[in-house]
Design a protein around this motif. Structure first.
Motif, short mmCIF file in Angstrom:
data_model
loop_
_atom_site.label_atom_id
_atom_site.label_comp_id
_atom_site.label_asym_id
_atom_site.label_seq_id
_atom_site.Cartn_x
_atom_site.Cartn_y
_atom_site.Cartn_z
N PRO A 9 40.48 20.24 8.44
CA PRO A 9 39.78 21.52 8.61
C PRO A 9 38.51 21.65 7.76
CG PRO A 9 41.94 21.82 7.56
CD PRO A 9 41.82 20.38 7.89
N ALA A 10 37.54 22.37 8.31
CA ALA A 10 36.31 22.69 7.58
C ALA A 10 36.38 24.18 7.25
CB ALA A 10 35.10 22.40 8.46
N SER A 11 36.07 24.52 6.00
CA SER A 11 36.29 25.91 5.59
C SER A 11 35.10 26.81 5.88
CB SER A 11 36.64 25.96 4.10
OG SER A 11 35.60 25.33 3.40
N SER A 12 33.95 26.28 6.12
CA SER A 12 32.76 27.12 6.30
C SER A 12 31.78 26.32 7.15
CB SER A 12 32.14 27.39 4.94
OG SER A 12 31.85 26.17 4.33
N PRO A 13 30.64 26.89 7.52
CA PRO A 13 29.65 26.03 8.18
C PRO A 13 29.37 24.82 7.29
CG PRO A 13 28.91 28.31 8.14
CD PRO A 13 30.15 28.24 7.31
N TRP A 14 29.12 23.68 7.90
CA TRP A 14 28.96 22.45 7.11
C TRP A 14 27.87 21.59 7.73
CZ3 TRP A 14 30.63 18.11 10.03
CH2 TRP A 14 31.38 18.43 11.18
N HIS A 15 27.50 20.54 7.04
CA HIS A 15 26.41 19.66 7.49
C HIS A 15 26.98 18.28 7.78
CE1 HIS A 15 23.39 22.58 6.03
NE2 HIS A 15 24.32 22.83 5.14
N LEU A 16 26.41 17.63 8.78
CA LEU A 16 26.88 16.29 9.14
C LEU A 16 25.74 15.29 8.96
CD1 LEU A 16 29.00 14.38 10.34
CD2 LEU A 16 28.14 14.98 12.62
N MET A 17 25.97 14.31 8.09
CA MET A 17 25.01 13.20 7.94
C MET A 17 25.61 11.96 8.60
SD MET A 17 23.72 11.10 4.56
CE MET A 17 22.49 12.20 3.92
N THR A 18 24.87 11.40 9.55
CA THR A 18 25.32 10.17 10.20
C THR A 18 24.24 9.12 9.97
OG1 THR A 18 26.35 11.54 11.89
CG2 THR A 18 26.11 9.19 12.40
N TYR A 19 24.62 7.99 9.40
CA TYR A 19 23.61 6.96 9.13
C TYR A 19 24.28 5.60 9.09
CZ TYR A 19 19.12 5.28 7.59
OH TYR A 19 17.90 4.64 7.55
N GLU A 20 23.65 4.62 9.71
CA GLU A 20 24.22 3.26 9.71
C GLU A 20 23.34 2.32 8.90
OE1 GLU A 20 26.77 3.30 13.79
OE2 GLU A 20 25.42 1.60 13.39
N PHE A 21 23.95 1.38 8.22
CA PHE A 21 23.21 0.41 7.41
C PHE A 21 23.30 -0.96 8.05
CE2 PHE A 21 24.64 3.82 4.65
CZ PHE A 21 23.44 4.20 4.09
N ARG A 22 22.12 -1.59 8.25
CA ARG A 22 22.07 -2.95 8.82
C ARG A 22 21.67 -3.92 7.71
NH1 ARG A 22 19.56 0.36 12.00
NH2 ARG A 22 17.55 -0.32 11.21
N MET A 23 22.50 -4.91 7.50
CA MET A 23 22.32 -5.81 6.36
C MET A 23 21.59 -7.08 6.78
SD MET A 23 23.78 -4.05 4.02
CE MET A 23 24.05 -5.17 2.65
N LYS A 24 20.71 -7.54 5.89
CA LYS A 24 19.96 -8.77 6.15
C LYS A 24 20.68 -9.96 5.51
CE LYS A 24 15.45 -10.77 5.65
NZ LYS A 24 14.17 -10.77 4.99
N PRO A 25 20.92 -11.02 6.29
CA PRO A 25 21.57 -12.19 5.69
C PRO A 25 20.76 -12.70 4.50
CG PRO A 25 21.41 -12.46 8.07
CD PRO A 25 20.61 -11.23 7.71
N GLY A 26 21.44 -13.17 3.50
CA GLY A 26 20.73 -13.68 2.32
C GLY A 26 21.64 -13.60 1.11
N ALA A 27 21.00 -13.64 -0.05
CA ALA A 27 21.76 -13.62 -1.29
C ALA A 27 21.04 -12.71 -2.28
CB ALA A 27 21.86 -15.03 -1.84
N GLY A 28 21.56 -12.63 -3.46
CA GLY A 28 20.90 -11.82 -4.50
C GLY A 28 21.95 -11.07 -5.29
N ASN A 29 21.54 -10.64 -6.47
CA ASN A 29 22.46 -9.90 -7.32
C ASN A 29 22.19 -8.41 -7.19
OD1 ASN A 29 23.65 -12.21 -8.40
ND2 ASN A 29 21.88 -12.48 -9.76
N ALA A 30 23.26 -7.64 -7.03
CA ALA A 30 23.10 -6.19 -6.99
C ALA A 30 22.62 -5.74 -8.37
CB ALA A 30 24.42 -5.53 -6.66
#
Ligand code: BEZ
Ligand code: FE
Length: 304
Positions: A271-292
């Motif tokens: 359940p949602a208790s009040s009006p609410w906001h929806l964020m929809t976003y997809e992340f596309r990853m690039k092959p490779g390497a590296g340290n976070a």
């Protein structure tokens, strides 16, 4: 030769680095000298101005602590952080765009079940975030850690508040993508906020009449093995500061259209208790390497 003209001086300093064993270090230092000397000549820099600059840089260093990095802030507001990001991510090949890490990545991101309200103790308009991590062909990437952090609805990060040590993190968590590469959580709609203006960098921003604001956003750090680590934000579309980000971090593709909803349930059926906001976003990853990137506090411990 012991006495140099202006241009001979530059050449002599450049040559003084000729024996540097590391060729990349030699190149970087010699180019730095060229640019600095050009700046001094072009501007006819006065003694007072150079003293002012040295005092400014000294105070910038003095403002740094294990959890505050005024030099990174300086790099951010001068656009250097975004330029380093740009030259290192020239070919995205359809991968999600990158932007600055910012100073509020503290690394205390606990693995959190999907659907959790990561701002349960905070006031604010409620938001549901649903997302997926894929490769460049849209294949879902399961088991990927995704760190999330954002400001509250007053524009402050948990780590900026005196209560952080006792109350722990809020609006900050780590999710692990499910078998479909998905993750989702509840939070509040973040607010736009000024960068810290109580140090020399803030003084410069105020003295030069630049707006100090960052448009509202949520930070994401996605670290999938076999892919380049993705450091990015998703910006809240329609934010009044979207065109004047003080750190130049906005990219069109990173602006999300946040839907205002009044359905009685959120996408996971709860359940949602009040009006609410929806964020929809997809992340596309690039092959490779590296340290976070490592959080500041972790770096401080390593250096000690
Ligand atoms: C941030 O988004 O948290 C941020 C980035 C650069 C400078 C200040 C804040
Ligand atoms: Fe931020």
């Amino acid at each position: 030769m012991t006495q140099f003209s202006e241009t001979e001086l530059t050449a002599a300093v450049i040559d003084s680095f000729n024996e540097t064993p590391n060729p990349r270090a030699k190149f970087l230092l010699q180019e730095l000298v060229k640019s600095l000397h050009d700046y001094v000549r072009k501007t006819d820099l006065t003694f007072e101005e150079w003293e002012f600059a040295i005092d400014f840089l000294t105070r910038t260093g003095q403002k740094c602590t294990p959890i505050r990095q005024e030099f990174i802030l300086l790099s951010d507001v001068l656009g250097v952080s975004m330029l380093v990001d740009a030259v290192n991510h020239r070919e995205r090949e359809g991968a999600t765009e990158t932007t600055v890490l910012g100073p509020f990545y503290v690394g205390e991101h606990k693995v959190t079940p999907h659907g959790t309200d990561i701002s349960a103790t905070l006031q604010g308009e409620r938001m549901f975030v649903q997302s997926r991590v894929t490769d460049l062909n849209g294949k879902p990437l399961p088991g990927v850690p995704v760190d999330v952090w954002h400001a509250d609805d007053d524009g402050f990060y948990d780590s900026q508040k005196p209560t952080y040590a006792t109350q722990g993190p809020s609006s900050r968590a780590r999710f692990i993508t499910d078998a479909d590469g998905r993750f989702f959580f509840r939070s509040i709609l973040p607010c736009s906020y000024p960068i810290p203006v109580d140090g020399p960098v803030g003084e410069m921003i105020l003295a030069t009449k630049r707006p100090a604001m960052r448009p509202a956003h949520v930070h994401f750090l996605v670290a999938a093995p076999g892919y380049e680590p993705l450091v990015t934000h998703v910006f809240i579309g329609g934010d009044p500061n979207i065109d004047c980000d003080v750190v130049f971090g906005v990219k069109d593709e990173l602006i999300a259209n946040i839907e205002k909803r009044s359905d009685p349930a959120m996408p996971d059926g709860k359940p949602a208790s009040s009006p609410w906001h929806l964020m929809t976003y997809e992340f596309r990853m690039k092959p490779g390497a590296g340290n976070a990137p490592k959080p500041l506090a972790a770096k401080a411990t390593e250096d000690a």
